[in-house]
Design a protein around this motif. Structure first.
Motif, short mmCIF file in Angstrom:
data_model
loop_
_atom_site.label_atom_id
_atom_site.label_comp_id
_atom_site.label_asym_id
_atom_site.label_seq_id
_atom_site.Cartn_x
_atom_site.Cartn_y
_atom_site.Cartn_z
N LYS A 162 89.02 -29.14 76.49
CA LYS A 162 87.64 -28.02 75.72
C LYS A 162 88.11 -26.84 75.48
O LYS A 162 88.09 -26.19 74.40
CB LYS A 162 86.77 -28.42 76.79
CG LYS A 162 85.58 -27.32 76.07
CD LYS A 162 84.40 -26.80 77.12
CE LYS A 162 83.53 -25.80 76.28
NZ LYS A 162 81.88 -26.28 77.37
N ASN B 276 81.54 -24.08 69.23
CA ASN B 276 81.29 -23.88 69.93
C ASN B 276 80.50 -23.75 70.55
O ASN B 276 79.09 -24.03 70.17
CB ASN B 276 81.21 -22.18 69.78
CG ASN B 276 81.03 -21.21 71.17
OD1 ASN B 276 80.18 -21.96 72.27
ND2 ASN B 276 82.12 -20.48 71.84
N LYS B 277 80.14 -25.04 71.65
CA LYS B 277 79.26 -25.51 72.03
C LYS B 277 78.12 -24.69 71.84
O LYS B 277 76.50 -24.95 72.39
CB LYS B 277 79.39 -26.72 73.07
CG LYS B 277 78.17 -28.06 73.16
CD LYS B 277 78.41 -28.93 74.67
CE LYS B 277 77.33 -29.36 75.12
NZ LYS B 277 76.21 -28.88 75.28
N SER C 132 76.23 -23.26 69.32
CA SER C 132 75.49 -24.85 68.57
C SER C 132 74.34 -24.69 68.80
O SER C 132 73.40 -25.18 68.77
CB SER C 132 76.54 -26.07 68.62
OG SER C 132 77.05 -26.19 68.11
N ASP C 133 74.15 -24.95 70.33
CA ASP C 133 72.97 -25.20 71.34
C ASP C 133 72.07 -24.01 71.17
O ASP C 133 70.73 -24.23 70.83
CB ASP C 133 73.15 -25.23 72.52
CG ASP C 133 73.91 -26.89 72.76
OD1 ASP C 133 73.85 -27.15 72.68
OD2 ASP C 133 74.76 -26.74 74.29
#
Length: 314
Positions: A234, A292-293, A296-297
């Motif tokens: 990651k 980028n998680k 995005s969330d």
């Protein structure tokens, strides 16, 4: 042309060697411009609306997104207009204003990219000290210093070039007022100006690049010590994406400004310039945020919240 006065005009030839492609290029660059502006506005809005993203990393990202909007808007509206008109004129004052904004924003981006790399270095290599080292005051100070230094960096090349005499051709073989083609148009000896701009470019680009690379080197060494393979993947994925943008931006900028003025043909100069004036501002929102998680969330959460509010009003 007479010496540089308010009445002087330059002609931006742009992509004149592709006469049958002007309309197609207009629509391609228009789509890129819209996507760039939209992507960066989305980043600024989501970071502002989502409390989870109120951290130094995303604060710097907001600065970078605002800068990219200004940076691409310095060049692309005029370029798009020139693709549709016969006479691609720009006044001397307009040319110097465009040159100043381009250099100032370009230098500021170098400083911001270095600061963002330093922020990630502190967060990954010294997580226990990160909150203290990168406080709100420190974050604001680093961002302010980046902008102010960029403002002053843009002054010197603009002043030097504005004082040169232009008494020959007024045709700039480029799609915006850049340093190398303007130096070629001057009818005086520009060697002193070239040396000064070369040294300034070397100081800004190389120093920021070294700071960025050293920060990522320490980050990679720290990542290698992470026992979890998923954590390594990651973090390496994120760092690899960031380094790709850094490589494209600095590689093209250094090839343009840390070299002799006449070493590249004008058509190749345009291709290189497209990379750092058009492609990089488009890639930054994708690389730094949409991959980028956490972002995005947060984006999904903001959209969901806005849809709920809309449904209530309906």
């Amino acid at each position: 042309m007479t010496n540089s006065t308010a009445g002087v005009e330059f002609l931006l030839l742009g992509f004149h060697s592709l006469p049958g492609w002007q309309t197609l290029l207009f629509f391609v660059f228009l789509v890129i411009y819209i996507l760039t502006i939209t992507g960066n506005i989305v980043i600024i809005s989501v970071v502002r609306l989502e409390p989870r993203l109120h951290s130094p990393m995303y604060s710097f990202l907001q600065n970078l997104s605002f800068l990219e909007i200004c940076y691409t808007s310095t060049i692309m509206p005029k370029m798009l207009a020139n693709l549709l008109v016969e006479r691609k004129a720009i006044s001397f004052a307009g040319c110097m204003a465009q040159l100043y904004c381009f250099v100032f924003l370009g230098a500021t981006e170098c400083f911001l990219l270095a600061v963002m790399a330093y922020d990630r270095y502190l967060a990954i290599c010294y997580p226990l000290h990160y909150t203290v080292a990168m406080s709100d005051a420190s974050c604001t100070l680093l961002a302010t210093v980046s902008w102010v230094t960029g403002i002053f960096t843009g002054l010197l090349p603009c002043i030097l070039i504005s004082r040169l005499p232009f008494c020959g051709s007024n045709q700039i073989k480029h799609f915006f007022c850049d340093i190398p083609p303007l130096l070629k148009l001057s009818c005086s000896d520009t060697s002193t100006t070239e040396v000064i701009i070369f040294i300034l470019s070397l100081l800004v680009l190389v120093s920021c690049l070294l700071l960025t690379l050293v920060s990522y080197l320490f980050i990679i060494l720290t990542i290698l010590k992470i026992p979890s393979s998923s954590g390594k993947r990651k973090t390496f994925s994120t760092c690899g994406s960031h380094l790709a943008v850094v490589a494209i931006y600095y590689g093209t900028m250094i090839s343009m400004y840390v070299r002799p003025t006449s070493s590249l043909p004008s058509e190749l100069n345009k291709i290189v310039s497209v990379c750092y004036t058009i492609i990089t501002p488009l890639l930054n929102p994708v690389i730094y945020s949409l991959r980028n998680k956490d972002f995005s969330d947060a984006l999904k959460k903001v959209i969901s919240r806005q849809c709920s509010l809309t449904n209530k009003f309906i």
